[in-house]
Structure formats: structure tokens, C-alpha cells
Design an enzyme around this catalytic site. Structure first.
Site, PDB file in Angstrom:
ATOM      1  N   HIS A  56      41.995  18.521 -22.460  1.00  0.00           N
ATOM      2  CA  HIS A  56      42.384  18.851 -21.093  1.00  0.00           C
ATOM      3  C   HIS A  56      41.401  18.249 -20.105  1.00  0.00           C
ATOM      4  CE1 HIS A  56      42.995  21.651 -17.528  1.00  0.00           C
ATOM      5  NE2 HIS A  56      44.154  21.049 -17.703  1.00  0.00           N
TER       6      HIS A  56
ATOM      7  N   GLU B 287      54.567  16.876 -15.935  1.00  0.00           N
ATOM      8  CA  GLU B 287      55.102  18.074 -15.312  1.00  0.00           C
ATOM      9  C   GLU B 287      56.085  17.602 -14.239  1.00  0.00           C
ATOM     10  OE1 GLU B 287      53.251  22.261 -13.750  1.00  0.00           O
ATOM     11  OE2 GLU B 287      52.401  20.406 -12.966  1.00  0.00           O
TER      12      GLU B 287
ATOM     13  N   GLU C 201      54.644  28.246 -14.857  1.00  0.00           N
ATOM     14  CA  GLU C 201      53.538  29.045 -14.318  1.00  0.00           C
ATOM     15  C   GLU C 201      53.904  29.750 -13.017  1.00  0.00           C
ATOM     16  OE1 GLU C 201      52.794  24.770 -12.881  1.00  0.00           O
ATOM     17  OE2 GLU C 201      53.538  25.788 -14.692  1.00  0.00           O
TER      18      GLU C 201
END
Length: 680
Positions: A379, A479, A485
Site C-alpha cells: 500500500h 477505484e 467505504e
């Protein structure tokens, strides 16, 4: 008498000047249904129009480029030459929604000269497929225009028939992360692409672009009626695009189909990209991964250091054990590196991609994962500070490669226009849009450098997908939309029709890391997902990505083992894909065949309306029987009911290709089916 003669002469001149537009060239699709005509006006301006089955589809629409350092590429053009060719091939994807893709088109290449500007040259290339078309501007290297600074395009799309549009705004703070709006096409504001339309007669269209490389992202804005004009994402340094020497713009594309299902199945943008430049990419393995992620969105742990820090060695090992037990390839860990404390967005970010938090041991964690047959998913959050990230990127990739990390999720959390880029002279930084030319250039640079270390990239807060996964197949997902989220902390959360809207808007551009599978159906506080449990399972089939998170808390999957079984079983790489049902904003049913077995999977989702559908199984192999493992909404299931949204029925049937199955989708619901091929 003399005055009358002058008036007559003037009228003759005006009549000549206003003569009908001259047709320069015409090209048709292979099936002859689409006809693209290039026109020249009396002022030497360029326009194109499109007809379908003899009816206008796109009215005459202007073409041209506006420059800041020279006379506009608009008007005074003369035809120099033209050539029409036909191309038909089938190529193979190393991973994807379908293994094989056919590319069949007719191409028109037109060479033009601006005589009044010293004979400046410009080309227009059109490629017309049965399911749409694309065109681009091509500028050769020429002494008359050694440097080109483009302020904007004059490119227009004047849709002929009244239409409804599904779109998200462009140039706003959250970039691509907005709910999809449905409005008359005539009421569209500044919009991002893909922009999907359905005309009054039922023709389905999707406006987008392909092969966005070293150029500003294209937005579109209404300029009158149903006429849209390209608007390039702005630059921090004046001209939106700077070019030197020969270059071609991205393709401006329009998918054309009779149904939403056919619109989805089009591979127009993929086919307008260059072939694979990386060669063998078998080192990338599609798969699912669990994450130290959702718990932070629920405020149960934190990205920052301290007593609630989520990315600890112990917590990561717990997730590795869970992944190994259930056959998941990876574990994502966010918040493992230094820089998460305090305000880390934009210019305030101070991420270090080489140093771990004190309670996270990268070497120990990756060694533990490898021993269990699990890979760490890396990440890299940048906070939009591109300059800081690029200074460390090469070393950061090398560190990951050393420890067996072969997929990296990157993030660019920042508001529109506040990303930070390094100045060209190496002194200081400046702010700009991630969708600008320099932003587009950075995203591809990150992917290219990752490929050198055999690392795949899953970009969050990205520039939109334009099919570059064909050319750089290590750019595996993005994304680029309002993700799951928002169901944790959004105000409001994602609407009930959000995912079915995504199918025929965002998903037309390419894979999306939406993070489906929240079987607990709860966000932070008292937020309740606008979904049944069955719908969360169906999303694994409907919203495609070759890398898919299993995001909910471990204890939630242990609490609902029946739902979890489908998540364990469903693959992420497909031999072929078929859209069975599709209506914009209403319903989507998609069938996909596993690339590594004879099994098929089906996912069906709806909006807030319950519905009953019939699923024909004619996509199955007629020589085989299958065990249908069904996960459906129960009779009382309803996303609005706090208890019955968990009403999930599992059942098994033996079926064959001539059978049909009923699909009962509850309000806000869905259905997931695994078809296991039985021994012959």
C-alpha cells in the site's frame, strides 16, 4: 442601377460562401450500419456526422484544437489525401472479463493542410466498429509548429435524438467519487466520462475516450441543446497540453448499441489501445485478498500510530492466517509505513515508503505470509503529494519486490486541483489536478516503473480508465468511483441504485476495486447498507476486478458462513462474459465462465424495486450437467428491513443448458449462483 448590381454581386458571394458543407470522406462500419462522414464548411472548418441504419445519430459536430502559441487548428483546411482500410483480428488478454477479444473495424485516415498558415499539416483518423467508433487528431513533426500548446479542444458531440443521460460531475472536489445522476441529456452540466445515454427510440450510447497517454483528461460540457463539447482538465502552468514533435491525441469514443447489455459487452476502448508492451506477465496472478482496512473505516482501529493502530505485526498475521485458511491469495495492510500521523493529505503529507511503523515488522510479516502461501498486498498512500512519492517510488518498489510483494494498491486522497507536483526545473512544487496532463503522465510512470519490478498496480483516486490495461497489463484495477467505504461513513451512504448504475457507467471504462462483500450490512454508527446480503455476494460477479478484496471483519465472515462460502468460491479471472439482463439504473444480470475450470457464475442485482426475472441457462455447455449452488434473497428479504435484509436462502439443483431458473430479487437485493460442472 449600380447599387442594385453591387447588391446582387454581394448576394452571389454570400450564397457561395454559405454553400452546403462539402463531404470530404465517408467510412462505414463492417456491417454497414454506422456511417461516419467528414465534412468541410465554407470557412474550411472541419465537422463530422454519424448516421445509423439510415437515421441521424450524431448531427454535424465541430472538430479542431485551440492553441496558445499559434493560430488555431480551426478553419482554412484543405484535403490533401485520404485512405480507407479494414482490419480484423482476435487477440488474447492475459487476464480479463473474456480471454479473447475481436477487433474488427474500417479505418479512415484523412490528411489535411492549413494553407493560410504556411501549409501546417494535421491528420484525422477514424476507426468505425459495428458497436461504435473512435477518432483522434494526429500532428506530424513540422517546422511550422515545432512546439504545440493546446488550451482546449473544439471537439463536439451533437446527439441527434432526445436522450436521457447517466453521468457524474467533473472538476469537483471529490473528483470521480459522486453518485450517478440521471437527467435529460439537455440538462447535463460539466460531466466526466463515461457518460451513458439512452435515446428516445432506445439506442444506447456511451461517450468516453481511449488510450489517455501524456494528455489531459477529457471532460464534456453542454454548449446548447444536446450538443456536448470536450473540455480538457486544466493545467497549473497555462496550456492544458504541451507537446513537441509528432503526437496523437487520445481517441474520442462513442459506443453504440441497441441495449444496455450490448453496451456493456462492447470492447471499443480496449480495441483502440496499443497491444501489450510488457510481454509475458504471467507473474501477475488474479485473486482475492483480505484487508486490514474496513475496521479502520468503522473507527475500530486507526491508520495512525497509537493504541488503536490497525497495521500491527500481530493483526496482520491474524489476517494472514485467515487468508491461508480460506484460500485467499493476499492480505492488504494500510497504515504500515511512517507518515500517517496528523494531517497527511496533500502538501501536509510526509509519507516514508521505506520505513515501517514501530509495531509493524515488514520483513517478519512477509516471511510469515510466504510460509503460509500468502502474498502481502502493498500500500502506497500519497495524500496527493506526487512529488514526494516520485522521489521514493523506485526504491519503494524495489523494497516490495525484495519481500515478494507483487501487487500494490496506491492512493491519491486529495481534493481536485490540490495534488502536488514537482516543478520542471527541480526547484519546489506546485499544485494541480490529478486529471491534468502531468497527473496522467505520473499515473502511467508509476505503472511502468512497477512493471520493471514485476509489480501490478491497483490505483485508488485514479485518473479514469481508458483501456490502458491492454498496453500495460500490470495496471490491473482502479477505484475511480464512489466505493464501498462511503457505506461506512458517507453522509449520505451510497444509494440503493448505486451499484446497478455503476454497471452501465463506470464499469464501461474497466475494472473497479469496489470492495464488495460486506455481509454485516452495517457501516459506522447506525449506517445500514442499502443492500441485502445476497446482493453483496452478487457484486463479486457483477462488478469486475481481477483483484478483489474480501473486506468485512473476520468475525463477520465467521458469523455468516453460508454467505462466506460463495465469497470463498468465486474466482476473479474469466474465460468469457455475457450480460443476460440489463436496464440502466434498474437491473443487471451477468454470467461469467471461470478461466481455470468449466464452472460458470452468475450475479444479478436490482435497484430499490423488487423484481422477478427468468434466467435462461443457454450459456452453459450443452454436453454437460451442472450443480447450481444458489444464494438468493429469501421471501421476506428487503434492504429497508433491519432484520430481513439478512434473509439469505441457499439451495442446490441439478441443471442443464436447456433449463431456466427463476430469479427473485428483493428490493435492494440480488442473487448469486455457482454452476459446478459435473463429471461427464
Amino acid at each position: 442601377m449600380l447599387t442594385r448590381r453591387l447588391f446582387a454581386l454581394l448576394a452571389l458571394v454570400l450564397c457561395t460562401t454559405a454553400r452546403a458543407d462539402e463531404t470530404l470522406a465517408t467510412v462505414t462500419s463492417p456491417d454497414k450500419q454506422l456511417v461516419v462522414t467528414l465534412q468541410l464548411t465554407g470557412e474550411g472548418r472541419l465537422a463530422y456526422r454519424v448516421d445509423r441504419a439510415g437515421k441521424p445519430l450524431v448531427n454535424a459536430s465541430r472538430l479542431g484544437l485551440l492553441l496558445t502559441n499559434a493560430h488555431q487548428l480551426d478553419g482554412g483546411f484543405k484535403l490533401v489525401g485520404q485512405q480507407t482500410t479494414e482490419h480484423d483480428e482476435t487477440w488474447e488478454q492475459p487476464w480479463g472479463e473474456s480471454r479473447r477479444v475481436r477487433s474488427h473495424y474500417r479505418e479512415l485516415m484523412v490528411e489535411l493542410s492549413q494553407l493560410g498558415q504556411g501549409g501546417r499539416a494535421m491528420g484525422l483518423r477514424f476507426r468505425v466498429f459495428d458497436d461504435g467508433f473512435g477518432f483522434r487528431y494526429e500532428l506530424p513533426e513540422q517546422a511550422q509548429l515545432p512546439i504545440i500548446r493546446i488550451s482546449d479542444e473544439l471537439t463536439e458531440f451533437d446527439i441527434a435524438e432526445p436522450a436521457t443521460a447517466w453521468w457524474i460531475p467533473a472538476g469537483e472536489a471529490l473528483v470521480l467519487e459522486y453518485p450517478v445522476q440521471r437527467t435529460p441529456l439537455a440538462e447535463v452540466g460539466l460531466a466526466n466520462t463515461p457518460l451513458t445515454m439512452r435515446t428516445r427510440s432506445g439506442v444506447h450510447l456511451a461517450l468516453h475516450e481511449a488510450a489517455l497517454v501524456d494528455y489531459a483528461s477529457m471532460w464534456v460540457r453542454k454548449v446548447g441543446g444536446q450538443k456536448l463539447r470536450a473540455q480538457l482538465a486544466p493545467s497549473a502552468s497555462g496550456a492544458t497540453v504541451f507537446k513537441q514533435g509528432a503526437f496523437a491525441t487520445p481517441w474520442r469514443t462513442l459506443r453504440v448499441a441497441d441495449s444496455a447489455a450490448a453496451l456493456y459487452e462492447s470492447n471499443l476502448e480496449l480495441n483502440l489501445n496499443e497491444p501489450n508492451r510488457l510481454g509475458d506477465v504471467s507473474w501477475f496472478q488474479p485473486g482475492k485478498f483480505v484487508g486490514v482496512w474496513w475496521e479502520m473505516h468503522l473507527n475500530k482501529s486507526s491508520w495512525s500510530s497509537g493504541p488503536t493502530h490497525g497495521a500491527t505485526t500481530a493483526n496482520t498475521k491474524r489476517h494472514i492466517d485467515f487468508a491461508a485458511k480460506n484460500g485467499f491469495r493476499g492480505v492488504l495492510v494500510e497504515g504500515w509505513n511512517l507518515g500517517w500521523d496528523g494531517n497527511w493529505v496533500g502538501s501536509a503529507s510526509a509519507f516514508d515508503y521505506l520505513k515501517s511503523m514501530p509495531d509493524f515488522d515488514l520483513e517478519a510479516v512477509t516471511a510469515y505470509a510466504q510460509a503460509k502461501g500468502v502474498h502481502l498486498v502493498g500500500h502506497h498512500e500519497t495524500g496527493g503529494n506526487v512529488a514526494r512519492y516520485e522521489a521514493q517510488m523506485e526504491a519503494a518498489y524495489a523494497l516490495y519486490a525484495k519481500h515478494g510483494v507483487d501487487v500494490v494498491k496506491s492512493g491519491y486522497v486529495t481534493d481536485a486541483g490540490t495534488a502536488q507536483f514537482a516543478n520542471a526545473n527541480g526547484s519546489g512544487t506546485h499544485f494541480g489536478f490529478t486529471e491534468s496532463q502531468e497527473g496522467v503522465r505520473h499515473y502511467l510512470k508509476a505503472v511502468q516503473q512497477a512493471a520493471k519490478h514485476k509489480i501490478a498496480v491497483d490505483t485508488h483516486e485514479p485518473v479514469k480508465d481508458t483501456g490502458l490495461r491492454r498496453t500495460y497489463p500490470n495496471w490491473v484495477s482502479r477505484e475511480g468511483a464512489r466505493g464501498q467505504e462511503f457505506n461506512a461513513w458517507g453522509d449520505p451512504i451510497n444509494p440503493v441504485d448505486h451499484e446497478v448504475n455503476l454497471v452501465f457507467t463506470r464499469m464501461l471504462s474497466g475494472p473497479m476495486d469496489y470492495t464488495p462483500g460486506i455481509v454485516s450490512l452495517n457501516g459506522a454508527g447506525d449506517r445500514k447498507l442499502n443492500s441485502t446480503q445476497a446482493k453483496q455476494l452478487a457484486l463479486y460477479v457483477v462488478l469486475y476486478s481481477p483483484v478483489v478484496m474480501v473486506p468485512d471483519l473476520i468475525e463477520h465472515y465467521e458469523r455468516w458462513p453460508a454467505a462466506f462460502q460463495f465469497i470463498r468460491d468465486v474466482p476473479t479471472d474469466w474465460e468469457t462474459t455475457r450480460v443476460i439482463h440489463g436496464e440502466l439504473g434498474e437491473v443487471a444480470t451477468i454470467a461469467r465462465k471461470d478461466r481455470r475450470s468449466e464452472d460458470w457464475y452468475v450475479g444479478a442485482i436490482t435497484n430499490g424495486d423488487g423484481r422477478r426475472l427468468t434466467l435462461s441457462l443457454n450459456f452453459l455447455d450443452p454436453r454437460r450437467r451442472y450443480r447450481a449452488e444458489i444464494y438468493r434473497d429469501g421471501d421476506q428479504a428487503d434492504y429497508r428491513d433491519a432484520q430481513h435484509r439478512f434473509d439469505l436462502v441457499t439451495e442446490q439443483l441439478t441443471v442443464k443448458s436447456t433449463d431456466t431458473l427463476p430469479l427473485r430479487l428483493a428490493p435492494g437485493g440480488g442473487q448469486a449462483i455457482r454452476f459446478v460442472a459435473l463429471p461427464q
